[in-house]
Design a protein around this motif. Structure first.
Motif, mmCIF file in Angstrom:
data_model
loop_
_atom_site.group_PDB
_atom_site.id
_atom_site.type_symbol
_atom_site.label_atom_id
_atom_site.label_comp_id
_atom_site.label_asym_id
_atom_site.label_seq_id
_atom_site.Cartn_x
_atom_site.Cartn_y
_atom_site.Cartn_z
ATOM 1 N N ARG A 1 -5.145 -3.660 -15.454
ATOM 2 C CA ARG A 1 -5.589 -2.297 -15.720
ATOM 3 C C ARG A 1 -7.087 -2.263 -15.987
ATOM 4 N NH1 ARG A 1 -0.871 -1.649 -18.971
ATOM 5 N NH2 ARG A 1 -2.161 -1.932 -20.813
ATOM 6 N N ARG A 2 -7.561 -3.195 -16.805
ATOM 7 C CA ARG A 2 -9.001 -3.233 -17.094
ATOM 8 C C ARG A 2 -9.797 -3.576 -15.840
ATOM 9 N NH1 ARG A 2 -7.157 -5.343 -22.151
ATOM 10 N NH2 ARG A 2 -7.136 -7.457 -21.298
ATOM 11 N N LEU A 3 -9.254 -4.477 -15.025
ATOM 12 C CA LEU A 3 -9.962 -4.871 -13.815
ATOM 13 C C LEU A 3 -10.109 -3.695 -12.852
ATOM 14 C CD1 LEU A 3 -11.236 -6.909 -11.892
ATOM 15 C CD2 LEU A 3 -8.934 -7.543 -11.132
ATOM 16 N N THR B 1 -1.819 -3.988 -6.337
ATOM 17 C CA THR B 1 -1.657 -2.720 -5.623
ATOM 18 C C THR B 1 -1.123 -1.645 -6.560
ATOM 19 O OG1 THR B 1 -1.224 -3.925 -3.563
ATOM 20 C CG2 THR B 1 -0.569 -1.609 -3.651
ATOM 21 N N GLU B 2 -0.122 -1.984 -7.350
ATOM 22 C CA GLU B 2 0.439 -1.017 -8.291
ATOM 23 C C GLU B 2 -0.598 -0.588 -9.320
ATOM 24 O OE1 GLU B 2 3.963 -2.607 -10.035
ATOM 25 O OE2 GLU B 2 4.978 -2.907 -8.114
ATOM 26 N N ALA B 3 -1.357 -1.555 -9.838
ATOM 27 C CA ALA B 3 -2.381 -1.213 -10.837
ATOM 28 C C ALA B 3 -3.442 -0.303 -10.235
ATOM 29 C CB ALA B 3 -3.016 -2.488 -11.380
ATOM 30 N N ALA B 4 -3.855 -0.572 -8.986
ATOM 31 C CA ALA B 4 -4.869 0.248 -8.339
ATOM 32 C C ALA B 4 -4.368 1.667 -8.106
ATOM 33 C CB ALA B 4 -5.286 -0.393 -7.021
ATOM 34 N N LEU B 5 -3.144 1.804 -7.613
ATOM 35 C CA LEU B 5 -2.594 3.137 -7.360
ATOM 36 C C LEU B 5 -2.320 3.886 -8.670
ATOM 37 C CD1 LEU B 5 -0.201 2.289 -4.394
ATOM 38 C CD2 LEU B 5 -2.418 3.450 -4.305
ATOM 39 N N THR B 6 -1.994 3.158 -9.716
ATOM 40 C CA THR B 6 -1.839 3.782 -11.033
ATOM 41 C C THR B 6 -3.164 4.368 -11.507
ATOM 42 O OG1 THR B 6 -0.033 2.284 -11.635
ATOM 43 C CG2 THR B 6 -1.200 3.372 -13.437
ATOM 44 N N GLU B 7 -4.247 3.608 -11.333
ATOM 45 C CA GLU B 7 -5.573 4.068 -11.738
ATOM 46 C C GLU B 7 -5.998 5.291 -10.939
ATOM 47 O OE1 GLU B 7 -9.381 4.287 -13.447
ATOM 48 O OE2 GLU B 7 -7.642 3.109 -14.096
ATOM 49 N N SER C 1 2.038 7.120 -14.455
ATOM 50 C CA SER C 1 2.387 5.945 -15.247
ATOM 51 C C SER C 1 2.686 4.773 -14.318
ATOM 52 C CB SER C 1 3.609 6.239 -16.123
ATOM 53 O OG SER C 1 4.763 6.426 -15.307
ATOM 54 N N ALA C 2 2.551 3.563 -14.851
ATOM 55 C CA ALA C 2 2.816 2.368 -14.052
ATOM 56 C C ALA C 2 4.259 2.341 -13.566
ATOM 57 C CB ALA C 2 2.498 1.118 -14.872
ATOM 58 N N GLU C 3 5.182 2.775 -14.409
ATOM 59 C CA GLU C 3 6.594 2.778 -14.019
ATOM 60 C C GLU C 3 6.839 3.758 -12.882
ATOM 61 O OE1 GLU C 3 5.427 3.034 -17.061
ATOM 62 O OE2 GLU C 3 5.975 1.039 -17.844
ATOM 63 N N ARG C 4 6.211 4.929 -12.964
ATOM 64 C CA ARG C 4 6.378 5.931 -11.917
ATOM 65 C C ARG C 4 5.791 5.448 -10.594
ATOM 66 N NH1 ARG C 4 9.457 9.520 -9.594
ATOM 67 N NH2 ARG C 4 8.366 11.385 -8.819
ATOM 68 N N VAL C 5 4.643 4.814 -10.665
ATOM 69 C CA VAL C 5 4.009 4.286 -9.460
ATOM 70 C C VAL C 5 4.877 3.215 -8.820
ATOM 71 C CG1 VAL C 5 2.068 2.890 -8.640
ATOM 72 C CG2 VAL C 5 1.654 4.865 -10.111
ATOM 73 N N ALA C 6 5.421 2.320 -9.627
ATOM 74 C CA ALA C 6 6.280 1.267 -9.082
ATOM 75 C C ALA C 6 7.500 1.864 -8.401
ATOM 76 C CB ALA C 6 6.695 0.308 -10.194
ATOM 77 N N GLY C 7 8.068 2.893 -8.998
ATOM 78 C CA GLY C 7 9.242 3.529 -8.399
ATOM 79 C C GLY C 7 8.930 4.179 -7.066
ATOM 80 N N LEU C 8 7.807 4.888 -6.980
ATOM 81 C CA LEU C 8 7.419 5.538 -5.733
ATOM 82 C C LEU C 8 7.032 4.522 -4.664
ATOM 83 C CD1 LEU C 8 5.255 8.461 -7.166
ATOM 84 C CD2 LEU C 8 7.511 8.668 -6.114
ATOM 85 N N LEU C 9 6.317 3.479 -5.076
ATOM 86 C CA LEU C 9 5.851 2.491 -4.108
ATOM 87 C C LEU C 9 7.006 1.737 -3.467
ATOM 88 C CD1 LEU C 9 3.268 1.218 -2.927
ATOM 89 C CD2 LEU C 9 3.330 -0.443 -4.798
ATOM 90 N N HIS C 10 8.031 1.486 -4.249
ATOM 91 C CA HIS C 10 9.150 0.671 -3.751
ATOM 92 C C HIS C 10 10.351 1.525 -3.344
ATOM 93 C CE1 HIS C 10 7.054 -2.988 -4.849
ATOM 94 N NE2 HIS C 10 6.799 -2.456 -6.039
#
Length: 409
Positions: free
Chosen positions: A235-237, A264-270, A275-284
């Motif tokens: 997230r910081r990166l 990829t998930e962290a970048a799309l979350t940013e 939320s990270a959980e929501r992004v993971a659900g949509l991505l997969h």
């Protein structure tokens, strides 16, 4: 009586003798068991010696008082503002000086004084922050190399921002075991920029080609640094990359084509603000509709969406075991699927994307060839005839046979 005799005597002796006497008197004040009256006279005498015209005398006082916690504060503060070779002795060691004293000396002093301060056995976060803002490259390199310095992440980034072009500073920063991931990436980016400037300055590559090579090397290094990092570091990166205008669609596509789904998930979350959980659900989402919605929410270019969708579909197949993975680098199979998806687009929209994907494919092919060459060279050197499956990833063998049928026969 002591002060009158001493001051009268120092008016007639050489500078060397006065320096010896000053050192003896200072050490007597610090370590001898003097009665209160004699101690007061000794303190007055060594303080009066600050006006001695010879730097030898003041240096003798600094050497005597540098490590002493009982040294008179007024004496040490005055010595800290003397000539560089005198001030450096107390700036580097004296426990009498407070953070406020040291910040003031750093602000109005020279670089030699800042180097001395940066090398002190312990430096607070506040003092490190002040040095990060005002010190030059040499002092910051000394600060980065100091294991007793409490340098915050923000101060580290500020050091890179101000003097990241300095090789000694970059080396000292990269040697720190506690260097945060985003700071390490910032140092790597400055190194890449320095190499690019050198190459284009020598005329070996055009400025445009040098910038492209630098950008792609920086992206590859960034993903390498991110490998195995926890979610907080990622997230910081990505936040740092976004602030530095380096969180590009090309970098995210490279991460996806390399199977770096955590990045990829962290970048799309940013980018999406979800939320990270929501992004993971949509991505997969196996149906693909979630990926499309996430892509648009992240504000990525519409022309790249087919490449992202095809790459994600290919990754799902590899993750499900329907095909062989080729390791942590770029997947040529995923690149091939992305190219096929983009070729159906109008030329005006697809040519730049296909060119990027072709460069990715060339990079992946070189990586595969490098692994194969090392494995074959190792077998030739040892004289063994081990099977390819024992020395070379099966995915690389399949790709190698597909692209080089006559050599594999």
């Amino acid at each position: 009586m002591i002060i009158r005799q001493f001051l009268l005597w120092t008016q007639h002796e050489s500078a060397g003798r006065r320096a010896e006497a000053a050192s003896a008197l200072a050490r007597a004040y610090l370590y001898a068991k003097l009665d209160p009256a004699a101690r007061w006279e000794a303190k007055t005498a060594i303080t009066a010696l600050l006006d001695d015209p010879s730097p030898l005398v003041r240096r003798a006082l600094a050497e005597a008082c540098a490590n002493a916690a009982e040294a008179p504060r007024t004496l040490v503060v005055a010595l800290a503002q003397d000539q560089a070779e005198i001030a450096g002795l107390v700036l580097a060691r004296s426990p009498v000086l407070s953070d406020a004293d040291l910040v003031d000396c750093a602000a109005v002093g020279d670089e030699a004084g800042r180097v001395a301060i940066a090398g002190r056995p312990h430096l607070s976060a506040m003092l490190c922050g002040a040095l990060a803002e005002i010190a030059g490259a040499r002092a910051l390199a000394a600060l980065a190399a100091n294991p007793g310095a409490e340098i915050t992440r923000g101060s580290l980034l500020r050091m890179v921002e101000r003097h990241g072009e300095d090789a000694a500073l970059r080396e000292a920063l990269l040697a720190r075991a506690d260097l945060p991931l985003d700071v390490r990436q910032a140092v790597t980016a400055r190194l890449a920029s320095a190499l690019s400037a050198f190459v284009s300055g020598c005329g070996w590559l055009s400025r445009e080609r040098s910038e492209r090579v630098t950008r792609e090397a920086r992206e590859r290094a960034t993903l390498g640094l991110a490998e195995g990092s926890d979610r907080a570091d990622l997230r910081r990166l990505v936040a740092h990359l976004r602030a530095a205008a380096q969180l590009t669609p090309g970098l995210i596509l490279r991460a996806m084509l390399s199977g770096r789904m955590a990045f990829t998930e962290a970048a799309l979350t940013e980018l999406s603000g979800l939320s990270a959980e929501r992004v993971a659900g949509l991505l997969h989402d196996p149906r693909g509709s979630g990926m499309a919605a996430l892509y648009r929410r992240a504000g990525l270019p519409p022309a790249l969406e087919p490449a992202f969708a095809a790459a994600m579909s290919a990754w799902h197949e590899e993750a499900s075991g329907l095909s062989e993975s080729t390791g942590p680098g770029l997947s040529r199979r995923m690149i091939e699927r992305a190219v096929t998806a983009c070729e159906r687009l109008p030329f005006a929209d697809s040519h730049a994307i296909v060119a990027l994907l072709n460069r990715f494919d060339a990079e992946a092919a070189r990586d595969e060839a490098r692994v194969l060459a090392r494995a074959l060279a190792s077998e030739a050197a040892t004289g063994t005839a081990t099977g390819p499956a024992e020395t070379i990833p099966a995915g690389l063998i399949a790709s190698y046979r597909r692209d080089r049928p006559r050599l594999a026969a």
